[in-house]
Enzyme design. Structure first.
Site, short mmCIF file in Angstrom:
data_model
loop_
_atom_site.label_atom_id
_atom_site.label_comp_id
_atom_site.label_asym_id
_atom_site.label_seq_id
_atom_site.Cartn_x
_atom_site.Cartn_y
_atom_site.Cartn_z
N LYS A 44 13.34 -0.78 58.62
CA LYS A 44 14.65 -1.40 58.37
C LYS A 44 14.50 -2.83 57.85
CE LYS A 44 17.07 1.45 61.75
NZ LYS A 44 17.33 2.47 60.77
N CYS A 45 13.59 -3.01 56.93
CA CYS A 45 13.24 -4.33 56.39
C CYS A 45 13.57 -4.35 54.90
CB CYS A 45 11.73 -4.54 56.61
SG CYS A 45 11.04 -6.02 55.87
N GLY A 46 13.86 -5.51 54.38
CA GLY A 46 14.08 -5.64 52.94
C GLY A 46 12.86 -5.21 52.13
N LEU A 47 11.69 -5.24 52.76
CA LEU A 47 10.45 -4.84 52.08
C LEU A 47 10.12 -3.36 52.27
CD1 LEU A 47 8.26 -7.97 52.96
CD2 LEU A 47 9.59 -7.54 50.88
N THR A 48 10.94 -2.64 53.03
CA THR A 48 10.68 -1.21 53.31
C THR A 48 10.42 -0.39 52.04
OG1 THR A 48 11.85 -1.31 55.41
CG2 THR A 48 11.60 0.87 54.42
#
Length: 171
Positions: A44-48
């Site tokens: 659930k990360c912007g980098l996912t």
């Protein structure tokens, strides 16, 4: 009193046994002779979306002896809240992940996993904590840290590709 990231006295990554995402113990000796890309991952990360690039890199380089190792970690703003089963399902359904994934660990703080203590201590930045999700370590065929990369170094970046290619070429 030891240095902040003195870490375990392991000589190489092969001295570690970890638990895979299905709960089985895995000796990292299993990957002896391979170049490894060790990544702390989160769902659930912007980098996912880097999962897509990691899977593409794995498919491209695995025949050359490169293996990716994904270690889910919930150290940054609760961005990996799921269970191992949920994480595995998410990675498979959304990104077709086939590279080895492991059980959730801590990559910083008081409960930091010994593997990450060792990775940091052996890197060119032995006093710097893991910055965020998707930090990367390239491990040479000798089982030692070859290069530490940041979360912003995407799987298709020149920095990641160059480090992997240099590690593959090293004796």
């Amino acid at each position: 009193m030891s240095a902040p990231h003195a870490g375990p006295k392991a000589k190489s990554i092969y001295d570690f046994t970890v638990t895979d995402i299905d709960g089985k113990k895995v000796s990292l000796k299993k990957f002896k002779g391979h170049v490894m890309l060790v990544v702390n991952v989160a769902s659930k990360c912007g980098l996912t979306p880097q999962y897509k690039g990691l899977q593409a890199l794995y498919e491209e380089k695995k025949k050359q002896g490169v293996v990716l190792l994904g270690f889910p970690a919930n150290n940054f703003n609760g961005q990996e809240p799921g269970t191992e089963a949920e994480i595995k399902q998410f990675c498979t359904a959304n990104y077709g992940v086939t590279f080895p994934m492991f059980s959730k660990i801590s990559v910083k703080g008081d409960d930091q996993a010994d593997l990450y203590k060792w990775l940091i201590a052996q890197s060119d930045r032995p006093t710097d904590d893991i910055e965020w999700n998707f930090a990367k370590f390239v491990i040479g065929k000798d089982g030692k840290v070859f290069k530490r990369l940041t979360p912003r170094d995407t799987p298709d970046s020149e920095a990641v590709r160059k480090a992997i290619d240099e590690a593959l070429a090293a004796k």
